[in-house]
Write a protein that holds these residues in place. Sequence first.
Motif: not given
Length: 433
Positions: A367-370, A381-383, A385-396
């Motif tokens: 959120i801070i970076r955005l 928001n938290e929602t 941010a959580a989805k973005m983190k999930e996308t990172m994990l899916k990428d790997m």
Amino acid sequence: MPQPLSVQRRNLIDAECFVLDNSLRESTVGQLRGHTLENKWKIYEQVKKVGYQNIIVASFNHMTRVGDVFIEELKSKGEDFNKFWAFSEFLESIDKNGVPDTETIPIGLVKCKKLGIRHVVIEFDLVYKPINYKKFKMKDIARHMVKLMTWIRTNLSKDSKIVFNIRDFPKAMHNRPKRVIRVVRMISKLKANERPFGFVYEDPYGKWLPEEIGCFTATIREVMDNNNWKNGHFLCHIHEQWGLSNATTLQCLANGATGIWASLCKVGAFLGHSSSSETLMNLIRLGNKKVLKNYNCVYLRSAAQAITEVTLGTRADPMQPVYGDRALDAVFGVDAGLDRKDFNMAEFFGVETVMRMTTMASPEMIIIRLKRLFGENKQFNETIAAKMKETMLKDMKSNRKEEYMSKEGLALLFDRSGGNSTVLIINVLMLTK
């Protein structure tokens, strides 16, 4: 002997840490591209901004180097020559029988006189194979030191600061410790007005353990102190080869070294050396207030970055401690592992902590970076941010290797995670296509 750990830490907190700056010389040693006159001026200006008052400007030999010309330019610009030092050899030559010429004044000192340099670092060795130490004994070395100091005070300045660099210090302490002790003891016993400013030493190959050099340092410090030379300086210089240079420097300062001779940035011979920017910041994070008064420490990072770029033509390694681009990143959370009393380097340098965008980043960090890159928005928001983190994990998991730190990378991650793009993000995405 080395001090107890509690005493060592207190020594680091209380250290004045005299800095003999070597940015103009160290950063050019062994480099693929040497320093031009323009380079030297840029480096010198950075050193001045940090507030160092003792600066090595040249190392003299029989050739005319860029440093010789640079000194002439310093003179024409009216710079303060009371700050300047130069290197000189201890001996001019050694004959085939291993006996040094002690009659001829070394060319380095002759050039100091010619160019107006008052303060000198005289380099000598105690286990140098070409010298026959059965013929050139420790008393002869001490006698020659006195002779050179007399010449310097007569020909350069009666107030010259003179230090002798034990160039092979760790090897000599390991193989022939009595030689080092004898020379230092003889010089320590001179009258106060006859002594040099101090001794300096180095680990030229960066191969000795911190504990070993710390022990060697404590031994020589004790010799100086026991012979009423407690105000004699003992400065260290540690090269990097095995990742131990900064730890070794701290061991030296904790065990009796009074300061360092070093460049502001790590760049130097081999893999570099323990820089003054890293050493001073280590002292500051431990609670040392004295170096804050002595130097403009908030400028250390900028100066080290600038000198690295002048020397290499590129920015410092991103992971370089203190002044690398990633040195101030938050990785595991905004305040992970920190409490209010912990030193915050980003805050010290007056810059924002960068939120590193990885799968280890917390939602708060995302959120801070955005917000920093794209401004305030209710979507950040938290929602999301959580989805973005999930996308990172899916990428790997799908073997997709992406970066998310840049403006473009974060914009794409936001878009792929279901965010409704703002005008600013849309503009960034357009540029990536």
